[in-house]
Scaffold this motif. Structure first.
Motif, PDB file in Angstrom:
ATOM      1  N   LEU A  47       0.805  -1.230   0.000  1.00 21.50           N
ATOM      2  CA  LEU A  47       0.000   0.000   0.000  1.00 21.50           C
ATOM      3  C   LEU A  47       0.837   1.280   0.000  1.00 21.50           C
ATOM      4  N   PRO A  48       1.775   1.472   0.923  1.00 15.84           N
ATOM      5  CA  PRO A  48       2.536   2.730   0.906  1.00 15.84           C
ATOM      6  C   PRO A  48       3.292   2.956  -0.402  1.00 15.84           C
ATOM      7  N   LYS A  49       3.772   1.890  -1.011  1.00 17.21           N
ATOM      8  CA  LYS A  49       4.543   2.021  -2.248  1.00 17.21           C
ATOM      9  C   LYS A  49       3.668   2.477  -3.408  1.00 17.21           C
ATOM     10  N   THR A  50       2.383   2.161  -3.370  1.00 15.52           N
ATOM     11  CA  THR A  50       1.495   2.567  -4.463  1.00 15.52           C
ATOM     12  C   THR A  50       1.186   4.054  -4.432  1.00 15.52           C
ATOM     13  N   LEU A  51       1.512   4.708  -3.331  1.00 17.47           N
ATOM     14  CA  LEU A  51       1.200   6.127  -3.169  1.00 17.47           C
ATOM     15  C   LEU A  51       2.373   7.042  -3.501  1.00 17.47           C
ATOM     16  N   GLY A  52       3.529   6.470  -3.773  1.00 16.64           N
ATOM     17  CA  GLY A  52       4.690   7.290  -4.112  1.00 16.64           C
ATOM     18  C   GLY A  52       5.484   7.693  -2.883  1.00 16.64           C
ATOM     19  N   ASP A  53       6.513   8.495  -3.122  1.00 17.83           N
ATOM     20  CA  ASP A  53       7.443   8.877  -2.060  1.00 17.83           C
ATOM     21  C   ASP A  53       6.786   9.678  -0.937  1.00 17.83           C
ATOM     22  N   ASN A  54       5.772  10.454  -1.254  1.00 16.07           N
ATOM     23  CA  ASN A  54       5.104  11.279  -0.245  1.00 16.07           C
ATOM     24  C   ASN A  54       3.722  10.735   0.078  1.00 16.07           C
ATOM     25  N   GLY A  55       3.584   9.416   0.072  1.00 14.88           N
ATOM     26  CA  GLY A  55       2.294   8.778   0.291  1.00 14.88           C
ATOM     27  C   GLY A  55       1.642   9.120   1.608  1.00 14.88           C
ATOM     28  N   LEU A  56       2.453   9.389   2.620  1.00 18.17           N
ATOM     29  CA  LEU A  56       1.877   9.725   3.911  1.00 18.17           C
ATOM     30  C   LEU A  56       1.038  11.003   3.829  1.00 18.17           C
ATOM     31  N   LEU A  57       1.410  11.911   2.924  1.00 13.88           N
ATOM     32  CA  LEU A  57       0.584  13.105   2.720  1.00 13.88           C
ATOM     33  C   LEU A  57      -0.816  12.700   2.275  1.00 13.88           C
ATOM     34  N   CYS A  58      -0.903  11.741   1.362  1.00 12.55           N
ATOM     35  CA  CYS A  58      -2.214  11.269   0.911  1.00 12.55           C
ATOM     36  C   CYS A  58      -2.986  10.674   2.078  1.00 12.55           C
ATOM     37  N   GLN A  59      -2.302   9.881   2.886  1.00 13.10           N
ATOM     38  CA  GLN A  59      -2.969   9.228   4.001  1.00 13.10           C
ATOM     39  C   GLN A  59      -3.350  10.220   5.095  1.00 13.10           C
ATOM     40  N   GLU A  60      -2.798  11.430   5.018  1.00  8.77           N
ATOM     41  CA  GLU A  60      -3.198  12.514   5.920  1.00  8.77           C
ATOM     42  C   GLU A  60      -4.141  13.474   5.204  1.00  8.77           C
ATOM     43  N   ASN A  61      -4.689  13.022   4.072  1.00  2.73           N
ATOM     44  CA  ASN A  61      -5.659  13.770   3.260  1.00  2.73           C
ATOM     45  C   ASN A  61      -5.074  15.060   2.699  1.00  2.73           C
ATOM     46  N   GLN A  62      -3.812  15.009   2.276  1.00  2.00           N
ATOM     47  CA  GLN A  62      -3.128  16.157   1.685  1.00  2.00           C
ATOM     48  C   GLN A  62      -2.463  15.732   0.381  1.00  2.00           C
ATOM     49  N   HIS A  63      -3.242  15.184  -0.538  1.00  2.00           N
ATOM     50  CA  HIS A  63      -2.714  14.663  -1.801  1.00  2.00           C
ATOM     51  C   HIS A  63      -1.921  15.733  -2.553  1.00  2.00           C
ATOM     52  N   ASP A  64      -0.716  15.356  -2.960  1.00  4.29           N
ATOM     53  CA  ASP A  64       0.149  16.229  -3.746  1.00  4.29           C
ATOM     54  C   ASP A  64      -0.073  15.906  -5.219  1.00  4.29           C
ATOM     55  N   GLN A  65      -0.591  16.852  -5.982  1.00  8.66           N
ATOM     56  CA  GLN A  65      -0.883  16.625  -7.400  1.00  8.66           C
ATOM     57  C   GLN A  65       0.375  16.252  -8.185  1.00  8.66           C
ATOM     58  N   ARG A  66       1.531  16.592  -7.659  1.00 10.44           N
ATOM     59  CA  ARG A  66       2.790  16.310  -8.346  1.00 10.44           C
ATOM     60  C   ARG A  66       3.420  15.010  -7.846  1.00 10.44           C
ATOM     61  N   TRP A  67       2.633  14.131  -7.227  1.00  8.28           N
ATOM     62  CA  TRP A  67       3.167  12.946  -6.554  1.00  8.28           C
ATOM     63  C   TRP A  67       4.003  12.070  -7.470  1.00  8.28           C
ATOM     64  N   ARG A  68       3.747  12.105  -8.766  1.00  7.60           N
ATOM     65  CA  ARG A  68       4.444  11.223  -9.696  1.00  7.60           C
ATOM     66  C   ARG A  68       5.337  11.992 -10.666  1.00  7.60           C
ATOM     67  N   GLU A  69       5.530  13.248 -10.424  1.00  4.11           N
ATOM     68  CA  GLU A  69       6.252  14.113 -11.345  1.00  4.11           C
ATOM     69  C   GLU A  69       7.667  13.600 -11.668  1.00  4.11           C
ATOM     70  N   ALA A  70       8.443  13.222 -10.661  1.00  7.39           N
ATOM     71  CA  ALA A  70       9.820  12.767 -10.889  1.00  7.39           C
ATOM     72  C   ALA A  70       9.833  11.466 -11.692  1.00  7.39           C
ATOM     73  N   VAL A  71       8.917  10.558 -11.375  1.00  4.63           N
ATOM     74  CA  VAL A  71       8.846   9.284 -12.108  1.00  4.63           C
ATOM     75  C   VAL A  71       8.459   9.537 -13.556  1.00  4.63           C
ATOM     76  N   ASP A  72       7.462  10.382 -13.778  1.00  2.00           N
ATOM     77  CA  ASP A  72       7.022  10.663 -15.148  1.00  2.00           C
ATOM     78  C   ASP A  72       8.135  11.324 -15.963  1.00  2.00           C
ATOM     79  N   LYS A  73       8.900  12.224 -15.347  1.00  2.00           N
ATOM     80  CA  LYS A  73      10.013  12.871 -16.043  1.00  2.00           C
ATOM     81  C   LYS A  73      11.079  11.844 -16.416  1.00  2.00           C
ATOM     82  N   GLN A  74      11.426  10.981 -15.473  1.00  3.11           N
ATOM     83  CA  GLN A  74      12.434   9.963 -15.752  1.00  3.11           C
ATOM     84  C   GLN A  74      11.932   8.994 -16.819  1.00  3.11           C
TER      85      GLN A  74
END
Length: 182
Positions: free
Chosen positions: A122-149
Motif C-alpha cells: 500500500l505505501p509504495k502505491t502512493l509514491g514517495d510522499n504517500g503519507l501526505l495522501c494518508q493525511e488527506n493532503q494529496h500532492d498533485q505532483r506525486w508522480r512528477e519525478a517518475v514521469d520525467k524519468q
C-alpha cells in the motif's frame, strides 16, 4: 465488508464477468474479461468497479487499518497501481468469503496472505510522499519525478540504436536449446 453494502446494480454485471466462462471456440482467441482487470472493463463496468473499490476502501479503513500508513486515502483513484490493487482485493475478498468455492481456509488465506501483502504494498502505491495522501493532503505532483524519468527513458529507447543491437544479441541467446528462428 458485506456484499449487500454494494449497490446491486453494480454487483450484478460484475458478477456476470466474474463467473463468465469462455465459449469453447474462444478459449484460444480471446481471454474472458474479469472485473479485476480494469483495462478490460467498459465505462459502465469501470464505474461500478470503482464504487465497489470505494466501498472496499472504506471498509478496509474501518476494520483493517491500524496505522495512518495503512489507510487507503480518498485520492486512491489518482494512484493507478492502487486502483488496480483495490479491484483485485475486492474480488479476492469475494472469492475467499462468498464464492461457491469459499471455505474457512480461503478466508484464513485472505487474512494471512493477501491482507498482509496488501498492507506492505500500500505505501509504495502512493509514491514517495504517500503519507501526505494518508493525511488527506494529496500532492498533485506525486508522480512528477517518475514521469520525467520515464519520459527520458522512452526518448532514449526511441533514439538509441545500441539498445536495439543489445536486444538482438540478448534475443539470440538460446542457452543450448538450439531455438530455430523464422
Amino acid at each position: 465488508m458485506w456484499l449487500d453494502a454494494f449497490d446491486p446494480a453494480d454487483v450484478g454485471p460484475l458478477l456476470e464477468l466474474y463467473y463468465a466462462e469462455p465459449a469453447p471456440d474462444e478459449k484460444m482467441r480471446r481471454p474472458v474479461r474479469r472485473p479485476w482487470n480494469l483495462a478490460a472493463l467498459d465505462e459502465q463496468e469501470s464505474t461500478a468497479q470503482a464504487r465497489l473499490s470505494h466501498a472496499f476502501a472504506a471498509s478496509w479503513n474501518r476494520t483493517c487499518a491500524v496505522r495512518v500508513s495503512e489507510l487507503i486515502p480518498p485520492c486512491w483513484p489518482q494512484h493507478e497501481q492502487l486502483a488496480q490493487e483495490l479491484a483485485v482485493m475486492v474480488w479476492s475478498w469475494y472469492y475467499a468469503h462468498l464464492d461457491e468455492r469459499a471455505a474457512p481456509f480461503t478466508a484464513v488465506e485472505f487474512r494471512t496472505r493477501y491482507v498482509v501483502a496488501f498492507r506492505t504494498r500500500l505505501p509504495k502505491t502512493l509514491g514517495d510522499n504517500g503519507l501526505l495522501c494518508q493525511e488527506n493532503q494529496h500532492d498533485q505532483r506525486w508522480r512528477e519525478a517518475v514521469d520525467k524519468q520515464l519520459e527520458d527513458f522512452e526518448q532514449r529507447m526511441r533514439d538509441d540504436q545500441a539498445d536495439q543491437d543489445a536486444t538482438w544479441r540478448v534475443s539470440s541467446l538460446d542457452f543450448g536449446f538450439a531455438v530455430e528462428r523464422a
